[in-house]
Motif scaffolding. Structure first.
Motif, PDB file in Angstrom:
ATOM      1  N   LYS A 113      12.550   0.057  -4.947  1.00  0.00           N
ATOM      2  CA  LYS A 113      12.736   0.236  -3.487  1.00  0.00           C
ATOM      3  C   LYS A 113      11.542  -0.665  -2.796  1.00  0.00           C
ATOM      4  N   ALA A 114      10.535  -0.803  -3.429  1.00  0.00           N
ATOM      5  CA  ALA A 114       9.416  -1.849  -2.990  1.00  0.00           C
ATOM      6  C   ALA A 114       8.298  -2.270  -3.978  1.00  0.00           C
ATOM      7  N   MET A 115       7.630  -2.955  -3.588  1.00  0.00           N
ATOM      8  CA  MET A 115       6.491  -3.702  -4.355  1.00  0.00           C
ATOM      9  C   MET A 115       5.340  -3.276  -3.470  1.00  0.00           C
ATOM     10  N   PHE A 116       4.170  -3.404  -4.185  1.00  0.00           N
ATOM     11  CA  PHE A 116       2.691  -3.361  -3.231  1.00  0.00           C
ATOM     12  C   PHE A 116       1.776  -4.064  -4.094  1.00  0.00           C
ATOM     13  N   ASP A 117       0.945  -4.734  -3.277  1.00  0.00           N
ATOM     14  CA  ASP A 117      -0.218  -5.448  -3.817  1.00  0.00           C
ATOM     15  C   ASP A 117      -1.083  -5.563  -2.613  1.00  0.00           C
ATOM     16  N   VAL A 118      -2.306  -5.854  -3.068  1.00  0.00           N
ATOM     17  CA  VAL A 118      -3.593  -5.896  -2.172  1.00  0.00           C
ATOM     18  C   VAL A 118      -3.767  -7.471  -1.646  1.00  0.00           C
ATOM     19  N   ASN A 119      -3.080  -8.386  -2.328  1.00  0.00           N
ATOM     20  CA  ASN A 119      -3.380  -9.727  -1.871  1.00  0.00           C
ATOM     21  C   ASN A 119      -2.453 -10.026  -0.440  1.00  0.00           C
ATOM     22  N   PRO A 120      -3.230 -10.417   0.620  1.00  0.00           N
ATOM     23  CA  PRO A 120      -2.703 -10.478   1.914  1.00  0.00           C
ATOM     24  C   PRO A 120      -1.602 -11.885   1.784  1.00  0.00           C
ATOM     25  N   LYS A 121      -1.577 -12.911   0.659  1.00  0.00           N
ATOM     26  CA  LYS A 121      -0.972 -13.791   0.685  1.00  0.00           C
ATOM     27  C   LYS A 121       0.485 -13.687   0.113  1.00  0.00           C
ATOM     28  N   LEU A 122       0.702 -12.459  -0.497  1.00  0.00           N
ATOM     29  CA  LEU A 122       1.876 -11.993  -0.948  1.00  0.00           C
ATOM     30  C   LEU A 122       2.656 -10.951  -0.173  1.00  0.00           C
ATOM     31  N   PHE A 141       4.587   5.388   2.557  1.00  0.00           N
ATOM     32  CA  PHE A 141       5.870   5.039   2.024  1.00  0.00           C
ATOM     33  C   PHE A 141       6.319   6.213   1.122  1.00  0.00           C
ATOM     34  N   LEU A 142       5.479   6.702   0.522  1.00  0.00           N
ATOM     35  CA  LEU A 142       5.892   7.564  -0.673  1.00  0.00           C
ATOM     36  C   LEU A 142       6.193   8.854   0.203  1.00  0.00           C
ATOM     37  N   SER A 143       5.757   9.127   1.301  1.00  0.00           N
ATOM     38  CA  SER A 143       6.036  10.373   1.979  1.00  0.00           C
ATOM     39  C   SER A 143       7.396  10.413   2.774  1.00  0.00           C
ATOM     40  N   GLU A 144       7.935   9.155   2.857  1.00  0.00           N
ATOM     41  CA  GLU A 144       9.181   8.819   3.494  1.00  0.00           C
ATOM     42  C   GLU A 144      10.429   8.708   2.810  1.00  0.00           C
ATOM     43  N   THR A 145      10.098   8.339   1.305  1.00  0.00           N
ATOM     44  CA  THR A 145      10.887   7.616   0.411  1.00  0.00           C
ATOM     45  C   THR A 145      10.754   8.370  -0.883  1.00  0.00           C
TER      46      THR A 145
END
Length: 214
Positions: A113-122, A141-145
């Protein structure tokens, strides 16, 4: 104690291999197969195959063998593949992106459903149709999905904190690629995929073979 709770992990870890080979047989339009024929393909003994399957009731008929499609479907149900799973990937580096690009996951009902990262370029980029989101938005996101499985593809320093955040939001299954053993609540299931440990097992066997040959 239920039958399922008595099934050993060794048997459970063989089930995906049965499932994979049966799928290959289906693709070759093979309708039925004996335990002896199956043993020659998979590499387990016929007795081992029958014992493994008998843990779940047994599916063969004497003199006929196994109906390949029925056995494939039944093992799929045992593995929980008769339902879908929502997943997220934490860490959008090379490994995370490789997993996101692996289209076979959808075939077995795993929907990223999604990916998560800390890199602002991504952040904001998409791998196929999967958007890379900011880690700061994870809890929202986890509270809604509804997410069934969290996939951790980060370094070991970040992995435990991420596991804590996932479990605190109700995620109860984690597929962990970080080279660290996670500490999680008792009701959370973790499957570790330690790539270096697997590679070191290979190098041990390689060295052992060389020593035998010399």
């Amino acid at each position: 104690m239920s039958r399922k709770s008595r099934v050993s992990m060794a048997v459970i870890r063989r089930l995906p291999k049965y499932h994979r080979y049966l799928n290959e047989l289906l693709n070759r339009d093979i309708k039925r197969i004996s335990s002896k024929e199956l043993s020659e393909i998979i590499g387990f003994t016929a007795s081992q195959i029958r014992q493994d399957l008998n843990n779940f009731g047994g599916f063969g008929q004497q003199g006929y063998g196994y109906n390949v499609e029925e056995l494939y479907n039944e093992i799929g149900k045992i593995l929980g593949l008769d339902r879908g799973y929502n997943t997220i990937i934490i860490g959008a580096g090379n490994l995370g992106q490789a997993l996101a690009n692996y289209s076979n996951f959808e075939k077995f009902g795993f929907r990223c459903k999604a990916m998560f990262d800390v890199n602002p370029k991504l952040i904001g980029l998409k791998i196929r149709d999967i958007e890379i989101k900011d880690m700061d938005t994870l809890e929202e996101f986890l509270s809604e999905t509804q997410i069934d499985i969290g996939i951790i593809c980060t370094n070991k320093e970040s992995a435990q904190l991420i596991a804590d955040r996932l479990t605190s939001c109700g995620v109860t299954a984690i597929w962990n690629f970080a080279p660290v053993d996670l500490k999680v609540p008792d009701d959370v299931i973790v499957e570790n995929v330690h790539l270096i440990e697997s590679l070191l097992t290979l190098t041990y066997l390689y060295k052992e073979r060389e020593e035998e040959e010399s």
